[in-house]
Motif scaffolding. Structure first.
Motif, PDB file in Angstrom:
ATOM      1  N   ASN A  27       0.825  -1.200   0.000  1.00  0.00           N
ATOM      2  CA  ASN A  27       0.000   0.000   0.000  1.00  0.00           C
ATOM      3  C   ASN A  27       0.865   1.258   0.000  1.00  0.00           C
ATOM      4  O   ASN A  27       0.558   2.221  -0.697  1.00  0.00           O
ATOM      5  CB  ASN A  27      -0.931  -0.021   1.212  1.00  0.00           C
ATOM      6  N   VAL A  28       1.949   1.245   0.754  1.00  0.00           N
ATOM      7  CA  VAL A  28       2.825   2.409   0.829  1.00  0.00           C
ATOM      8  C   VAL A  28       3.524   2.632  -0.506  1.00  0.00           C
ATOM      9  O   VAL A  28       3.640   3.757  -0.981  1.00  0.00           O
ATOM     10  CB  VAL A  28       3.845   2.234   1.974  1.00  0.00           C
ATOM     11  N   GLU A  29       3.980   1.569  -1.134  1.00  0.00           N
ATOM     12  CA  GLU A  29       4.676   1.696  -2.411  1.00  0.00           C
ATOM     13  C   GLU A  29       3.740   2.210  -3.489  1.00  0.00           C
ATOM     14  O   GLU A  29       4.129   3.015  -4.320  1.00  0.00           O
ATOM     15  CB  GLU A  29       5.291   0.360  -2.828  1.00  0.00           C
ATOM     16  N   PHE A  30       2.495   1.743  -3.489  1.00  0.00           N
ATOM     17  CA  PHE A  30       1.536   2.198  -4.485  1.00  0.00           C
ATOM     18  C   PHE A  30       1.243   3.682  -4.300  1.00  0.00           C
ATOM     19  O   PHE A  30       1.190   4.431  -5.267  1.00  0.00           O
ATOM     20  CB  PHE A  30       0.247   1.375  -4.391  1.00  0.00           C
ATOM     21  N   GLN A  31       1.072   4.105  -3.069  1.00  0.00           N
ATOM     22  CA  GLN A  31       0.793   5.518  -2.804  1.00  0.00           C
ATOM     23  C   GLN A  31       2.000   6.384  -3.175  1.00  0.00           C
ATOM     24  O   GLN A  31       1.846   7.477  -3.708  1.00  0.00           O
ATOM     25  CB  GLN A  31       0.431   5.718  -1.341  1.00  0.00           C
ATOM     26  N   SER A  32       3.190   5.900  -2.920  1.00  0.00           N
ATOM     27  CA  SER A  32       4.388   6.641  -3.292  1.00  0.00           C
ATOM     28  C   SER A  32       4.516   6.754  -4.809  1.00  0.00           C
ATOM     29  O   SER A  32       4.909   7.800  -5.327  1.00  0.00           O
ATOM     30  CB  SER A  32       5.619   5.950  -2.712  1.00  0.00           C
ATOM     31  N   THR A  33       4.175   5.694  -5.510  1.00  0.00           N
ATOM     32  CA  THR A  33       4.222   5.718  -6.968  1.00  0.00           C
ATOM     33  C   THR A  33       3.220   6.719  -7.529  1.00  0.00           C
ATOM     34  O   THR A  33       3.539   7.504  -8.429  1.00  0.00           O
ATOM     35  CB  THR A  33       3.939   4.313  -7.529  1.00  0.00           C
ATOM     36  N   ILE A  34       2.023   6.709  -6.994  1.00  0.00           N
ATOM     37  CA  ILE A  34       0.993   7.646  -7.453  1.00  0.00           C
ATOM     38  C   ILE A  34       1.415   9.082  -7.160  1.00  0.00           C
ATOM     39  O   ILE A  34       1.259   9.974  -8.001  1.00  0.00           O
ATOM     40  CB  ILE A  34      -0.361   7.329  -6.780  1.00  0.00           C
ATOM     41  N   SER A  35       1.957   9.321  -5.970  1.00  0.00           N
ATOM     42  CA  SER A  35       2.316  10.695  -5.607  1.00  0.00           C
ATOM     43  C   SER A  35       3.515  11.216  -6.403  1.00  0.00           C
ATOM     44  O   SER A  35       3.719  12.419  -6.472  1.00  0.00           O
ATOM     45  CB  SER A  35       2.603  10.802  -4.108  1.00  0.00           C
ATOM     46  N   SER A  36       4.292  10.330  -7.018  1.00  0.00           N
ATOM     47  CA  SER A  36       5.405  10.812  -7.831  1.00  0.00           C
ATOM     48  C   SER A  36       5.072  10.876  -9.317  1.00  0.00           C
ATOM     49  O   SER A  36       5.726  11.609 -10.061  1.00  0.00           O
ATOM     50  CB  SER A  36       6.644   9.942  -7.611  1.00  0.00           C
ATOM     51  N   GLU A  65       4.505   8.740   5.946  1.00  0.00           N
ATOM     52  CA  GLU A  65       5.796   8.047   5.861  1.00  0.00           C
ATOM     53  C   GLU A  65       6.194   7.474   7.212  1.00  0.00           C
ATOM     54  O   GLU A  65       6.058   8.119   8.241  1.00  0.00           O
ATOM     55  CB  GLU A  65       6.892   9.023   5.428  1.00  0.00           C
ATOM     56  N   SER A  66       6.689   6.267   7.192  1.00  0.00           N
ATOM     57  CA  SER A  66       7.232   5.663   8.407  1.00  0.00           C
ATOM     58  C   SER A  66       8.755   5.643   8.309  1.00  0.00           C
ATOM     59  O   SER A  66       9.328   5.975   7.274  1.00  0.00           O
ATOM     60  CB  SER A  66       6.693   4.238   8.574  1.00  0.00           C
ATOM     61  N   GLU A  67       9.391   5.258   9.384  1.00  0.00           N
ATOM     62  CA  GLU A  67      10.859   5.188   9.381  1.00  0.00           C
ATOM     63  C   GLU A  67      11.350   4.156   8.372  1.00  0.00           C
ATOM     64  O   GLU A  67      12.360   4.359   7.703  1.00  0.00           O
ATOM     65  CB  GLU A  67      11.372   4.831  10.786  1.00  0.00           C
ATOM     66  N   GLU A  68      10.631   3.052   8.255  1.00  0.00           N
ATOM     67  CA  GLU A  68      11.020   2.005   7.309  1.00  0.00           C
ATOM     68  C   GLU A  68      10.887   2.495   5.868  1.00  0.00           C
ATOM     69  O   GLU A  68      11.723   2.211   5.017  1.00  0.00           O
ATOM     70  CB  GLU A  68      10.128   0.780   7.526  1.00  0.00           C
ATOM     71  N   THR A  69       9.840   3.267   5.610  1.00  0.00           N
ATOM     72  CA  THR A  69       9.635   3.815   4.268  1.00  0.00           C
ATOM     73  C   THR A  69      10.711   4.828   3.928  1.00  0.00           C
ATOM     74  O   THR A  69      11.170   4.891   2.786  1.00  0.00           O
ATOM     75  CB  THR A  69       8.248   4.479   4.179  1.00  0.00           C
ATOM     76  N   LYS A  70      11.116   5.629   4.901  1.00  0.00           N
ATOM     77  CA  LYS A  70      12.158   6.623   4.662  1.00  0.00           C
ATOM     78  C   LYS A  70      13.478   5.959   4.287  1.00  0.00           C
ATOM     79  O   LYS A  70      14.220   6.474   3.460  1.00  0.00           O
ATOM     80  CB  LYS A  70      12.358   7.494   5.903  1.00  0.00           C
ATOM     81  N   SER A  73      12.913   4.228   0.596  1.00  0.00           N
ATOM     82  CA  SER A  73      12.492   5.085  -0.507  1.00  0.00           C
ATOM     83  C   SER A  73      13.688   5.804  -1.121  1.00  0.00           C
ATOM     84  O   SER A  73      14.623   6.194  -0.432  1.00  0.00           O
ATOM     85  CB  SER A  73      11.477   6.107  -0.004  1.00  0.00           C
ATOM     86  N   SER A  74      13.622   5.983  -2.440  1.00  0.00           N
ATOM     87  CA  SER A  74      14.725   6.665  -3.116  1.00  0.00           C
ATOM     88  C   SER A  74      14.585   8.181  -3.049  1.00  0.00           C
ATOM     89  O   SER A  74      15.573   8.893  -3.106  1.00  0.00           O
ATOM     90  CB  SER A  74      14.816   6.207  -4.573  1.00  0.00           C
TER      91      SER A  74
END
Length: 116
Positions: A27-36, A65-70, A73-74
């Motif tokens: 879910n986090v990766e999909f949201q990050s992809t959409i937001s970029s 964003e969580s610590e793991e996502t930070k 994430s690139s």
């Protein structure tokens, strides 16, 4: 009825240690992809609605964003917010800096008369 003052009524054998729930990475990766990708779509299409949607998604992604996502994430979350703001600037730019030589009219109407 007498209360037990000073006596600890907790039973150590009933203590359950805390276990952190497993993270849902998809879910986090999909949201990050959409937001970029939404800011890029707004810039290419010059669509204001997609630009505002990009701003909302990128702020939501940055705040979630969580610590793991930070760590994984690139790009940081505030970079996506900056890209979304830039897409809004690009889509609203023709309002403030109209291009010279372009006429406002419909594409299906009759062409303007040629000067004599």
């Amino acid at each position: 009825m007498e209360f037990n003052k000073g006596k600890d009524m907790r039973q150590p054998e009933l203590i359950i240690p805390y276990q952190e729930p497993a993270a849902k990475g998809d879910n986090v990766e999909f949201q990050s992809t959409i937001s970029s990708t939404l800011p890029m779509a707004a810039i290419f299409m010059r669509n204001k609605y997609i630009g505002w949607t990009a701003v909302v998604f990128s702020i939501q992604s940055w705040l979630g964003e969580s610590e793991e996502t930070k760590k994984s994430s690139s790009t940081p979350g505030y970079f996506n917010v900056g890209m979304a703001a830039m897409s809004l600037i690009v889509t609203y730019l023709p309002l403030f800096l109209p291009q010279a030589g372009t006429q406002q009219g419909s594409a299906t109407g009759a062409p303007a008369p040629a000067p004599a």
